[in-house]
Design an enzyme around this catalytic site. Structure first.
Site, PDB file in Angstrom:
ATOM      1  N   ARG A  62       0.837  -1.216   0.000  1.00  0.00           N
ATOM      2  CA  ARG A  62       0.000   0.000   0.000  1.00  0.00           C
ATOM      3  C   ARG A  62       0.871   1.266   0.000  1.00  0.00           C
ATOM      4  O   ARG A  62       0.963   1.966  -0.995  1.00  0.00           O
ATOM      5  CB  ARG A  62      -0.950  -0.030   1.214  1.00  0.00           C
ATOM      6  CG  ARG A  62      -2.076   0.991   1.147  1.00  0.00           C
ATOM      7  CD  ARG A  62      -1.706   2.394   1.551  1.00  0.00           C
ATOM      8  NE  ARG A  62      -1.139   2.479   2.887  1.00  0.00           N
ATOM      9  CZ  ARG A  62      -0.611   3.589   3.380  1.00  0.00           C
ATOM     10  NH1 ARG A  62      -0.555   4.686   2.656  1.00  0.00           N
ATOM     11  NH2 ARG A  62      -0.071   3.598   4.590  1.00  0.00           N
ATOM     12  N   ASP A  63       1.550   1.534   1.092  1.00  0.00           N
ATOM     13  CA  ASP A  63       2.311   2.795   1.167  1.00  0.00           C
ATOM     14  C   ASP A  63       3.449   2.783   0.160  1.00  0.00           C
ATOM     15  O   ASP A  63       3.815   3.825  -0.394  1.00  0.00           O
ATOM     16  CB  ASP A  63       2.854   2.987   2.593  1.00  0.00           C
ATOM     17  CG  ASP A  63       2.996   4.450   2.993  1.00  0.00           C
ATOM     18  OD1 ASP A  63       2.841   5.313   2.119  1.00  0.00           O
ATOM     19  OD2 ASP A  63       3.276   4.719   4.173  1.00  0.00           O
ATOM     20  N   ASN A  80       9.312   4.614   2.718  1.00  0.00           N
ATOM     21  CA  ASN A  80       9.132   4.155   4.097  1.00  0.00           C
ATOM     22  C   ASN A  80      10.433   3.543   4.587  1.00  0.00           C
ATOM     23  O   ASN A  80      11.280   3.120   3.793  1.00  0.00           O
ATOM     24  CB  ASN A  80       8.063   3.048   4.149  1.00  0.00           C
ATOM     25  CG  ASN A  80       6.670   3.570   3.908  1.00  0.00           C
ATOM     26  OD1 ASN A  80       6.293   3.842   2.782  1.00  0.00           O
ATOM     27  ND2 ASN A  80       5.919   3.712   4.965  1.00  0.00           N
ATOM     28  N   HIS A 139       8.937   7.251   7.756  1.00  0.00           N
ATOM     29  CA  HIS A 139       9.520   7.325   6.422  1.00  0.00           C
ATOM     30  C   HIS A 139      10.993   7.709   6.606  1.00  0.00           C
ATOM     31  O   HIS A 139      11.363   8.308   7.617  1.00  0.00           O
ATOM     32  CB  HIS A 139       8.758   8.332   5.558  1.00  0.00           C
ATOM     33  CG  HIS A 139       7.408   7.831   5.144  1.00  0.00           C
ATOM     34  ND1 HIS A 139       7.114   7.452   3.861  1.00  0.00           N
ATOM     35  CD2 HIS A 139       6.272   7.598   5.861  1.00  0.00           C
ATOM     36  CE1 HIS A 139       5.855   7.033   3.790  1.00  0.00           C
ATOM     37  NE2 HIS A 139       5.309   7.113   4.994  1.00  0.00           N
ATOM     38  N   CYS A 188       3.890   9.385   0.232  1.00  0.00           N
ATOM     39  CA  CYS A 188       2.483   9.740   0.067  1.00  0.00           C
ATOM     40  C   CYS A 188       2.366  10.686  -1.120  1.00  0.00           C
ATOM     41  O   CYS A 188       3.075  11.684  -1.191  1.00  0.00           O
ATOM     42  CB  CYS A 188       1.971  10.416   1.340  1.00  0.00           C
ATOM     43  SG  CYS A 188       0.287  11.026   1.160  1.00  0.00           S
ATOM     44  N   HIS A 212       5.297   4.739  12.640  1.00  0.00           N
ATOM     45  CA  HIS A 212       5.329   4.611  11.176  1.00  0.00           C
ATOM     46  C   HIS A 212       6.282   5.677  10.651  1.00  0.00           C
ATOM     47  O   HIS A 212       5.954   6.856  10.608  1.00  0.00           O
ATOM     48  CB  HIS A 212       3.893   4.831  10.667  1.00  0.00           C
ATOM     49  CG  HIS A 212       3.707   4.863   9.187  1.00  0.00           C
ATOM     50  ND1 HIS A 212       3.085   3.835   8.486  1.00  0.00           N
ATOM     51  CD2 HIS A 212       4.004   5.793   8.255  1.00  0.00           C
ATOM     52  CE1 HIS A 212       3.019   4.151   7.200  1.00  0.00           C
ATOM     53  NE2 HIS A 212       3.569   5.342   7.038  1.00  0.00           N
TER      54      HIS A 212
END
Ligand code: HMG
Ligand code: MG
Length: 301
Positions: free
Chosen positions: A17-18, A251, A211, A242, A209
């Site tokens: 996803r990310d 990430n 990055h 994003c 979370h």
């Protein structure tokens, strides 16, 4: 030092996803499916597979339903997805998803740019999503973006982060992903933000979370471990970013995270070799080198 750290950590794999939401080219659905299956084969227990967001906003995630239909679900693995609204929840339920994540922000400008709603408006939307999802027996995670800085507003006060975190918790989320959307956090900041957040949210419900835009993600994880956090997000290969956060790059790479955690004697249940194999599946579908330092060291492209 490791004697004072957790003996086991949960790694939430957000690469499909990310990682893939920010790629310029769209990775073929079949390749995404193979990637997710390779990540479960590596031993991942939590995999964020896709996002049921507007395909007009994020075309890279338009095939969320097809990816869920194609993967081979393994017992005990939680396959999750982002959901921004009730339309996304309906699509997720149709796809057989049992765990979703909502995503709010600690800064107004990022909230507006990412989901076209103010923070207050988003929490109204998310209350409806949470009420419906929880009534259906689903689990809901809550992301909180821009906790360490905003691409538009700069500094974000930890008190504001804590305030929105408390409001997310009140919606019934089981965990809050305290997120460094653009990779500006440094280890000195991590305890300050966690001090504020844990005045509102129990520590065991806090995930981190990061990055890795400025190369501080692993150091931030170590600061989080020392604080007592036991859940960390990462993306295989170090993909990510994003699309609505200018300057956000990859990430934290799962390979780099596992190398450090395993070196510290911390169990994850995830095979580092298995994640390397999963990342290698993406080579050929991604127009640039995968940023993971560990991957570059053991399997240069
Ligand atoms: P909007 O344009 O304000 O709302 O978008 P809308 O209701 O007018 O929807 C626009 C169009 O999309 C409409 O279609 C809707 O039907 C459709 P049209 O009528 O024009 O043909 N639509 C949908 N279609 C499918 N599924 C849906 C859906 N919703 C609307 N769920 C909205 C508002 C929230 C939908 C939009 O802004 C959006 O989807 N944003 C998501 C952006 C995004 O995915 N960003 C990246 C993920 S967040 C992130 O990466 C941060 C994180 O990693 C943590 C961190 O690092 O900080 C989690
Ligand atoms: Mg992110």
């Amino acid at each position: 030092m490791s004697a004072t750290l957790a003996s086991r950590v949960t790694v939430v794999e957000v690469g499909p996803r990310d990682g893939l939401q920010n790629e310029k080219g769209v990775v073929p659905t079949e390749r995404k499916i193979a990637f997710v299956d390779a990540l479960s084969a590596a031993g991942h227990q939590v995999i964020e597979v896709s996002a049921f967001v507007s395909p007009k906003w994020v075309p890279q995630m338009a095939d969320a339903a097809e990816v869920f239909a194609g993967i081979t679900r393994q017992d005990g693995v939680r396959y999750t997805a982002l959901v921004p609204n009730l339309a996304g929840l309906a699509r997720a339920k149709d796809a057989g998803v049992r765990e979703i994540a909502i995503f709010a922000a600690a800064s107004e400008t990022f909230s507006r740019r990412n989901i076209n709603q103010s923070i207050d408006e988003s929490l109204v939307t998310y209350r409806a999503v949470c009420d419906a999802a929880l009534a259906d027996g689903m689990r809901v995670r809550g992301y909180l973006s821009t906790c360490f800085g905003c691409p538009f507003e700069g500094h974000v006060p930890p008190s504001r982060v804590a305030d929105v975190a408390a409001r997310l918790l009140d919606l019934g989320v089981f965990e809050i992903g305290v997120s460094d959307t653009i990779g500006v956090a440094h280890p000195g900041q991590v305890p300050d933000v966690l001090d504020a957040v844990t005045r509102q949210v129990p520590l065991e419900k806090v995930a981190l979370h990061f990055h890795d835009t400025r190369g501080t993600a692993l150091a931030n994880v170590l600061a989080g471990l020392q604080y007592g956090v036991t859940t960390f997000d990462s993306a295989a290969g170090g993909l990510g970013g994003c699309p609505y956060a200018p300057g956000a790059s990859g990430n934290l790479a799962t390979e780099d995270l596992l190398y450090m955690l395993h070196g510290l004697g911390i169990e994850t249940g995830v095979s580092l070799d298995g994640v390397v194999a999963a990342s290698q599946l993406l080579r050929g579908s991604i127009a640039h080198a995968l940023p993971s330092r560990y991957l570059q060291a053991v399997a240069p492209a």
